[in-house]
Scaffold this active site. Sequence first.
Site, mmCIF file in Angstrom:
data_model
loop_
_atom_site.group_PDB
_atom_site.id
_atom_site.type_symbol
_atom_site.label_atom_id
_atom_site.label_comp_id
_atom_site.label_asym_id
_atom_site.label_seq_id
_atom_site.Cartn_x
_atom_site.Cartn_y
_atom_site.Cartn_z
ATOM 1 N N CYS A 70 -0.791 -7.468 -1.260
ATOM 2 C CA CYS A 70 -0.619 -6.465 -0.133
ATOM 3 C C CYS A 70 0.604 -6.839 0.802
ATOM 4 C CB CYS A 70 -2.045 -6.653 -0.077
ATOM 5 S SG CYS A 70 -3.790 -6.140 -0.376
ATOM 6 N N ASP A 130 0.573 -0.627 -0.159
ATOM 7 C CA ASP A 130 0.089 -0.117 0.102
ATOM 8 C C ASP A 130 1.483 1.438 0.202
ATOM 9 O OD1 ASP A 130 -1.833 -1.838 -0.226
ATOM 10 O OD2 ASP A 130 -2.644 -1.400 2.605
ATOM 11 N N ASP A 136 -5.501 -4.087 -6.688
ATOM 12 C CA ASP A 136 -4.593 -5.160 -6.841
ATOM 13 C C ASP A 136 -5.454 -6.639 -6.091
ATOM 14 O OD1 ASP A 136 -4.269 -4.598 -4.121
ATOM 15 O OD2 ASP A 136 -2.669 -5.176 -4.375
ATOM 16 N N HIS A 146 -7.209 0.503 -3.973
ATOM 17 C CA HIS A 146 -6.248 -0.435 -4.602
ATOM 18 C C HIS A 146 -6.270 -1.728 -5.585
ATOM 19 C CE1 HIS A 146 -4.566 -0.476 0.077
ATOM 20 N NE2 HIS A 146 -4.580 0.924 -1.191
HETATM 21 O O1 DAV Z 1 -11.650 -6.175 -2.693
HETATM 22 O O2 DAV Z 1 -11.540 -5.529 -1.123
HETATM 23 C C1 DAV Z 1 -8.479 -5.530 -1.551
HETATM 24 C C2 DAV Z 1 -7.163 -5.308 -1.998
HETATM 25 C C3 DAV Z 1 -6.244 -4.531 -0.749
HETATM 26 N N1 DAV Z 1 -5.237 -3.994 -1.147
HETATM 27 C C4 DAV Z 1 -10.425 -5.268 -1.998
HETATM 28 C C5 DAV Z 1 -9.491 -4.383 -2.391
#
Ligand code: DAV
Length: 379
Positions: free
Chosen positions: A355, A112, A251, A249
């Site tokens: 992550c 992050d 990813d 995010h």
């Molecule tokens: O789908 O909650 C999570 C990504 C965390 N880096 C989600 C995104």
Amino acid sequence: MSWSPDRTQVNSWNEWDPLRHVIVGRATDCHIPRPEPAVNAKVPEDSDMRGRWGKRPQETIDEGNELLDNFAEKLRRRGIRVDRPEPIDFSQPVLTPDFETGSQFGCMPPRDLLLTVGNQIVEATMSYRCRWFEYLCYRPLLQRYWEEDPEFRHEAAPKPRLSDRSYHSEYLAHHIDVDTRLEWTRNRFFVTTEHEPLFDAADVLRMGRDLVVQHGFTTNLKGIEWLRRHFPDHRVHAVNFPGDPYPTHIDATFTPIRPGLILNNPERRLPDEQRPLFEKNGWEIVEAARPAHNAPPPLCYSSVWLSMNVLVLDPKTVCVEKSEVFQAEQLDRLGMEVIEIDLRGAYAFGGGLHCSTADVYREGDCDDYFPGLKDPSAG
Ligand code: DAV
């Protein structure tokens, strides 16, 4: 220059070249943040995290750390150098001239915060007040890399003020139904305003000369413009994914696996007008398999789509969370060797395999995977 385990070198241009050195986060002392605008916007209405804050239960922290330690060990056994952050005391408040919040977050998801592009690691601005000081957990490592690698550029994006002007007050409403959220995000009305540049590193996909950045809750257009000016030799592309009511995010939404192959979350489809960039440059966008779970684990911010949050070790090898059998099957069918990693018990601390890691060294150079686009330095 080639890789040697005895020498520190920062170099990573994309998400798939052979990984040699990585940071893996820790769950130690992780706190559930107190209510604040950007956090409230991300926590779903029906989440068990609503109305709760403070240090997470110690037994969950112990389990999370054990899983993260095992993950690190598995990577080490494959010859990858693994470093770990040094947690600070997250029960301390964050107090600046512009805001105050009673405690902090943690240091499980280095992705992050740390954006590695070539020989640079940039500390992102972040957009949660509780994450304002998180970079301190990584400073011992970054300072060491700086001492050991004369080519390493340690950079930090301008610290944002995160006053109330950085957030849309509409998102402070106690209850926002999902249809309203979907309409807002479809219209790119996100919790963060354009008052100042904001980005999280996990909104950025590194694809050689191209950086693909999600415009959403944690990254605004000024943050994307900051990246464009900071990386003048790159082409920086803004994307967004209208089906996501909590776009935080990239990813768990858009996951490159190797040159030419990218997985897209079928509930968060890249809009038609943004697809030619990929499809006209030889990239196949494949719908990701369904997650194996109907709900996230307890006290987790992320959605079930952490199934897609895989860590590519090289263009033929990928780490997938052990319980995500459908995602593993799909990647196997797509010709990847799949390594199972047990990490679901650490999801609550900030995410999955992608992550919880940040690149330090991947072999390879800055190649052009979008040959139809004009040279970024041609202006
Ligand atoms: O789908 O909650 C999570 C990504 C965390 N880096 C989600 C995104």
